[in-house]
Design an enzyme around this catalytic site. Structure first.
Site, PDB file in Angstrom:
ATOM      1  N   ARG A 171      -3.835 -25.299 -17.438  1.00 10.53           N
ATOM      2  CA  ARG A 171      -4.541 -25.580 -18.684  1.00 10.53           C
ATOM      3  C   ARG A 171      -6.032 -25.557 -18.401  1.00 10.53           C
ATOM      4  O   ARG A 171      -6.465 -25.652 -17.248  1.00 10.53           O
ATOM      5  CB  ARG A 171      -4.125 -26.925 -19.275  1.00 10.53           C
ATOM      6  CG  ARG A 171      -4.508 -28.152 -18.451  1.00 10.53           C
ATOM      7  CD  ARG A 171      -4.001 -29.421 -19.118  1.00 10.53           C
ATOM      8  NE  ARG A 171      -4.250 -30.622 -18.352  1.00 10.53           N
ATOM      9  CZ  ARG A 171      -5.350 -31.369 -18.468  1.00 10.53           C
ATOM     10  NH1 ARG A 171      -6.296 -31.007 -19.320  1.00 10.53           N
ATOM     11  NH2 ARG A 171      -5.516 -32.462 -17.735  1.00 10.53           N
ATOM     12  N   GLU A 191     -14.531 -26.305 -17.276  1.00  6.79           N
ATOM     13  CA  GLU A 191     -14.020 -25.019 -17.751  1.00  6.79           C
ATOM     14  C   GLU A 191     -14.089 -23.967 -16.648  1.00  6.79           C
ATOM     15  O   GLU A 191     -14.982 -23.980 -15.805  1.00  6.79           O
ATOM     16  CB  GLU A 191     -14.814 -24.560 -18.972  1.00  6.79           C
ATOM     17  CG  GLU A 191     -14.608 -25.439 -20.206  1.00  6.79           C
ATOM     18  CD  GLU A 191     -15.348 -24.918 -21.416  1.00  6.79           C
ATOM     19  OE1 GLU A 191     -16.180 -23.989 -21.253  1.00  6.79           O
ATOM     20  OE2 GLU A 191     -15.098 -25.427 -22.524  1.00  6.79           O
ATOM     21  N   ASN A 192     -13.105 -23.064 -16.672  1.00  7.63           N
ATOM     22  CA  ASN A 192     -13.020 -21.972 -15.702  1.00  7.63           C
ATOM     23  C   ASN A 192     -12.936 -22.486 -14.263  1.00  7.63           C
ATOM     24  O   ASN A 192     -13.348 -21.805 -13.324  1.00  7.63           O
ATOM     25  CB  ASN A 192     -14.214 -21.020 -15.844  1.00  7.63           C
ATOM     26  CG  ASN A 192     -14.310 -20.410 -17.230  1.00  7.63           C
ATOM     27  OD1 ASN A 192     -13.318 -19.871 -17.735  1.00  7.63           O
ATOM     28  ND2 ASN A 192     -15.476 -20.516 -17.858  1.00  7.63           N
ATOM     29  N   ARG A 193     -12.393 -23.701 -14.110  1.00  7.66           N
ATOM     30  CA  ARG A 193     -12.226 -24.339 -12.814  1.00  7.66           C
ATOM     31  C   ARG A 193     -13.551 -24.641 -12.121  1.00  7.66           C
ATOM     32  O   ARG A 193     -13.604 -24.840 -10.905  1.00  7.66           O
ATOM     33  CB  ARG A 193     -11.335 -23.490 -11.881  1.00  7.66           C
ATOM     34  CG  ARG A 193      -9.889 -23.337 -12.368  1.00  7.66           C
ATOM     35  CD  ARG A 193      -9.219 -24.720 -12.519  1.00  7.66           C
ATOM     36  NE  ARG A 193      -7.796 -24.643 -12.778  1.00  7.66           N
ATOM     37  CZ  ARG A 193      -7.256 -24.637 -13.985  1.00  7.66           C
ATOM     38  NH1 ARG A 193      -8.037 -24.674 -15.054  1.00  7.66           N
ATOM     39  NH2 ARG A 193      -5.962 -24.610 -14.137  1.00  7.66           N
ATOM     40  N   LEU A 194     -14.640 -24.678 -12.889  1.00  3.44           N
ATOM     41  CA  LEU A 194     -15.941 -25.064 -12.341  1.00  3.44           C
ATOM     42  C   LEU A 194     -16.089 -26.579 -12.486  1.00  3.44           C
ATOM     43  O   LEU A 194     -16.892 -27.087 -13.272  1.00  3.44           O
ATOM     44  CB  LEU A 194     -17.069 -24.321 -13.051  1.00  3.44           C
ATOM     45  CG  LEU A 194     -17.030 -22.790 -12.917  1.00  3.44           C
ATOM     46  CD1 LEU A 194     -18.192 -22.151 -13.674  1.00  3.44           C
ATOM     47  CD2 LEU A 194     -17.075 -22.380 -11.442  1.00  3.44           C
TER      48      LEU A 194
END
Length: 213
Positions: free
Chosen positions: A9, A189-192
């Site tokens: 997710r 977000e975006n695994r950042l």
């Protein structure tokens, strides 16, 4: 074998900016815990306690945080339990608060020190009587024949202490975990993801750094 690689997710509930992150990790922990307490998360004070046995095998289990402050984090347990035996041999432990519903977690490394009998007794007397009696019933981490044996022992001890206070068992106590490092993780977000780590320096101050996700 079940396929799990597609379970994911996006994390988008918050961000951590350097200018907003305090120099004191306890200040940040306190503010996060208030957010968690006011959310719908059940057991907001539940934390995973990691210990290591004499062979180097790590173990984890959930315990409840009962107090925290500048001195550290407090939990209570049976002093004959496996966790207490591990701490007696190696007092270095880890704590993890997995508040993933809010996309937050706090990972702590530290040293566990036994609490005084005075503090243990104060907390013990504040517990519900059923919880006090249960302390006498369970020889924590030892094998038992069946749950019925626990229930029978509980009934026996309940009758024994029916007309008076429940005394503090000699084998029950608590620990203060003095942190040496505290890491705060906020999903991004975006695994950042945002990660900030505080490390205790030799002069008993905190050094703060941002970590790559």
């Amino acid at each position: 074998m079940s396929e799990l690689s597609d379970i994911r997710r996006e994390y988008s509930l918050g961000e951590m900016h350097s200018e907003d992150v305090p120099n004191d990790p306890m200040e940040l922990f306190s503010s996060w815990l208030e957010i968690v307490k006011n959310s719908e998360i059940k057991d907001p004070t539940a934390m995973s306690l990691g210990t290591v046995d004499t062979s180097g095998q790590p173990f984890q289990r959930i315990v409840l945080l009962k107090r925290f402050g500048n001195d550290g984090f407090v939990f209570f347990t049976n002093l004959e339990s496996r966790k207490a035996q591990h701490i007696a041999e190696n007092s270095k432990v880890s704590l993890l608060f997995p508040w993933h519903t809010l996309e937050k977690q706090v990972a702590i490394n530290g040293v566990a020190e036994p609490l005084s009998k005075t503090e243990v007794l104060k907390y013990f007397m504040s517990r519900p009587k059923g919880s006090q009696i249960a302390t006498w019933v369970s020889k924590q981490s030892s094998p038992i024949s069946a749950r019925k044996a626990l229930e029978s022992k509980f009934a026996e001890m309940k009758a024994k202490f029916a007309k008076g206070d429940v005394p503090l068992p000699k084998f029950w106590g608590g620990y203060l975990v003095k942190p040496t490092s505290m890491e705060f993780w906020q999903g991004g977000e975006n695994r950042l993801h945002d990660r900030f780590i505080y490390v205790k320096t030799v002069d008993d101050k905190w050094q703060r750094d941002r970590l790559a996700p």
